[in-house]
Write a protein that holds these residues in place. Structure first.
Motif, PDB file in Angstrom:
ATOM      1  N   THR A  20      21.382 -54.890  34.078  1.00  0.00           N
ATOM      2  CA  THR A  20      21.736 -53.490  33.803  1.00  0.00           C
ATOM      3  C   THR A  20      23.030 -53.133  34.537  1.00  0.00           C
ATOM      4  O   THR A  20      23.942 -52.521  33.959  1.00  0.00           O
ATOM      5  CB  THR A  20      20.599 -52.550  34.257  1.00  0.00           C
ATOM      6  N   ALA A 253      13.734 -50.562  37.933  1.00  0.00           N
ATOM      7  CA  ALA A 253      13.579 -51.925  37.402  1.00  0.00           C
ATOM      8  C   ALA A 253      13.006 -52.812  38.497  1.00  0.00           C
ATOM      9  O   ALA A 253      13.586 -53.824  38.876  1.00  0.00           O
ATOM     10  CB  ALA A 253      14.925 -52.452  36.917  1.00  0.00           C
ATOM     11  N   ILE A 364      11.072 -49.669  28.176  1.00  0.00           N
ATOM     12  CA  ILE A 364      12.539 -49.573  28.226  1.00  0.00           C
ATOM     13  C   ILE A 364      12.940 -48.223  27.660  1.00  0.00           C
ATOM     14  O   ILE A 364      12.692 -47.948  26.477  1.00  0.00           O
ATOM     15  CB  ILE A 364      13.220 -50.688  27.384  1.00  0.00           C
ATOM     16  N   GLY A 376      12.847 -49.773  33.128  1.00  0.00           N
ATOM     17  CA  GLY A 376      13.059 -51.078  32.505  1.00  0.00           C
ATOM     18  C   GLY A 376      12.235 -52.144  33.213  1.00  0.00           C
ATOM     19  O   GLY A 376      12.678 -52.743  34.185  1.00  0.00           O
ATOM     20  N   THR A 390      17.497 -56.380  27.870  1.00  0.00           N
ATOM     21  CA  THR A 390      16.959 -55.132  28.414  1.00  0.00           C
ATOM     22  C   THR A 390      18.046 -54.371  29.168  1.00  0.00           C
ATOM     23  O   THR A 390      18.214 -53.158  28.994  1.00  0.00           O
ATOM     24  CB  THR A 390      15.770 -55.428  29.343  1.00  0.00           C
ATOM     25  N   LEU A 394      19.621 -50.602  28.329  1.00  0.00           N
ATOM     26  CA  LEU A 394      19.617 -49.512  29.318  1.00  0.00           C
ATOM     27  C   LEU A 394      21.037 -49.004  29.569  1.00  0.00           C
ATOM     28  O   LEU A 394      21.270 -47.793  29.638  1.00  0.00           O
ATOM     29  CB  LEU A 394      18.972 -49.984  30.621  1.00  0.00           C
ATOM     30  N   TYR A 410       9.278 -49.541  22.697  1.00  0.00           N
ATOM     31  CA  TYR A 410       9.376 -49.764  24.139  1.00  0.00           C
ATOM     32  C   TYR A 410       9.328 -48.461  24.926  1.00  0.00           C
ATOM     33  O   TYR A 410       9.346 -48.474  26.154  1.00  0.00           O
ATOM     34  CB  TYR A 410      10.690 -50.506  24.457  1.00  0.00           C
TER      35      TYR A 410
END
Length: 417
Positions: A20, A253, A364, A376, A390, A394, A410
């Motif tokens: 991310t 996360a 997500i 996430g 992922t 994001l 998600y």
């Protein structure tokens, strides 16, 4: 707002958090990575190192409800439970097992395919120009069965993979021997799955990606995040190590540890740790050509730098308890059965936590009711595989872009009410 560059705080420096951060930086945003132990300290270090684009079929396949009790009572099966944890686990477990049917299995596989189906290319795009590229090894993947009848028992799972365009070839006799010479004579059937890959040192890989974030102007803070700061329904920072770090958006996360921060945001995501184990054999006498999933023991043998890693097992026992002895003993027996001639200089053990939602689909997206707060996590067995995609999704959401994917599957809100 989509063009405004933001200060983004990413909580968790595993593969999802670091991915991310990199995609946010490439989009021009400022990033602070916060992790209580530093990059790749948990599952992002200890996983099987597999870029498993074909691992779209969840553990909760049809028939699991009938099989699970027998598996739990058999020390040679790769499913374990700390019985003292059962009362706490039960509400999650009932919901989890409710998906053990054909329709849900196909629906889950479709959702997972869109996150992991192009994993090798996703990793190559993520690592491009970072120095972490050298750890990515694109290659096929072997699933080893005792015989054709054993393989036929997994026909439903293979049919789902075929429907999603995952390419594989059946190998028997001389063809199997040509593919892999290190396996026991008891293994007489194999499936070569194409377009896969491995990371030859997952811990080093994620650390190198995190170093790239820092080199690009990102900050790395080692601290425990205790709260997410909000003002008028907008996330404006985090409380970490007794201080406030301010920002325009926050990403949670933290893998299996994401539940508490999510609760503070009003999201009671049904999340459990599927405790996973690995053994590493240093300076082994033989090294498989590719990663091998040994179907009888549900574990993966992955060649890594200077060592062979055997990773697998599912144990339900929560986040607090230390490792159990029985899963290590089972892995040892299973490796000996699969590679009877293996010798090595040293063996090391590891246990970690895979974050599993009740529907086996990751969470997500933005938290409903809190602008700028994003989740996430929840990739169970495919966190390394699905981390880059992922992270990219994001980063797009934070930047006000619309990812080319149906995100309702998600969405954190799917567990509300």
């Amino acid at each position: 707002m989509s063009d405004a560059k933001k200060q983004v705080i990413v909580v968790g420096a595993g593969i999802v958090g670091v991915s991310t951060a990199i995609w946010l930086q490439r989009d021009g945003h400022q990033v602070t990575l916060v992790d209580r132990e530093g990059p790749a300290a948990g599952t992002s270090y200890g996983n099987a190192g597999l870029l498993a684009s074909g691992s779209i079929v969840p553990v909760t396949g049809p028939g699991l409800i009938g099989k699970a009790p027998k598996m739990l009572l058999n020390p040679d099966q790769p499913l374990f439970l700390r019985w003292s944890y059962l009362p706490k686990l039960l509400p999650w477990l009932f919901k989890y097992l409710s998906h053990a049917n054909v329709a849900d299995t196909k629906r889950i596989a479709s959702a997972l395919f869109d996150i992991i189906g192009d994993s090798v290319a996703d990793h190559q795009a993520l690592a491009a120009g970072t120095g972490a590229e050298r750890w990515i090894k694109p290659q096929e993947y072997l699933v080893a069965y005792n015989d054709r009848a054993h393989y036929a028992g997994d026909a439903f799972a293979w049919s789902i993979r075929r429907e999603h365009g995952i390419q594989f070839e059946e190998l028997e006799g001389a063809a199997l021997l040509e593919q892999e010479t290190t396996l026991s004579d008891e293994i007489k059937f194999g499936v070569r799955v194409l377009n896969h890959g491995r990371i030859s040192d997952p811990g080093a890989y994620v650390k190198e990606l995190a170093a790239h974030v820092v080199a690009g102007g990102g900050k790395l803070v080692q601290a425990d995040v205790t709260d997410i700061v909000r003002e008028n329904g907008v996330a404006t920072g985090v409380r970490a190590g007794g201080e406030t770090i301010s920002g325009d958006a926050v990403v949670v996360a933290m893998g299996a540890w994401s539940g508490e921060l999510s609760k503070l945001l009003g999201m009671d995501i049904p999340l459990e740790s599927e405790r996973g184990y690995h053994l590493e054999f240093w300076e082994p006498s033989a090294m498989p050509k590719t990663p091998i999933m040994v179907a009888s023991g549900k574990f993966v043998l992955t060649p890594m730098e200077g060592r062979l890693r055997a990773a697998g097992v599912v144990e339900f026992g929560g986040l607090e308890a230390g490792p159990s002895k029985a899963p290590f003993a089972l892995l040892r027996r299973a490796v000996r059965n699969a590679m009877p001639d293996l010798t090595f200089k040293e063996e090391t053990e590891w246990m970690g936590h895979r974050p599993a939602t009740t529907d086996s689909i990751p969470v997500i997206g933005e938290v409903p009711g809190t602008k700028g707060a994003f989740l996430g996590y929840g990739h169970q067995h495919v966190g390394l595989t699905g981390g880059p995609k992922t992270g990219r999704i994001l980063a797009q959401l934070i930047g006000g872009k619309k990812p080319n994917i149906d995100l309702t599957r998600y969405s954190p809100s799917r567990f509300s009410g």
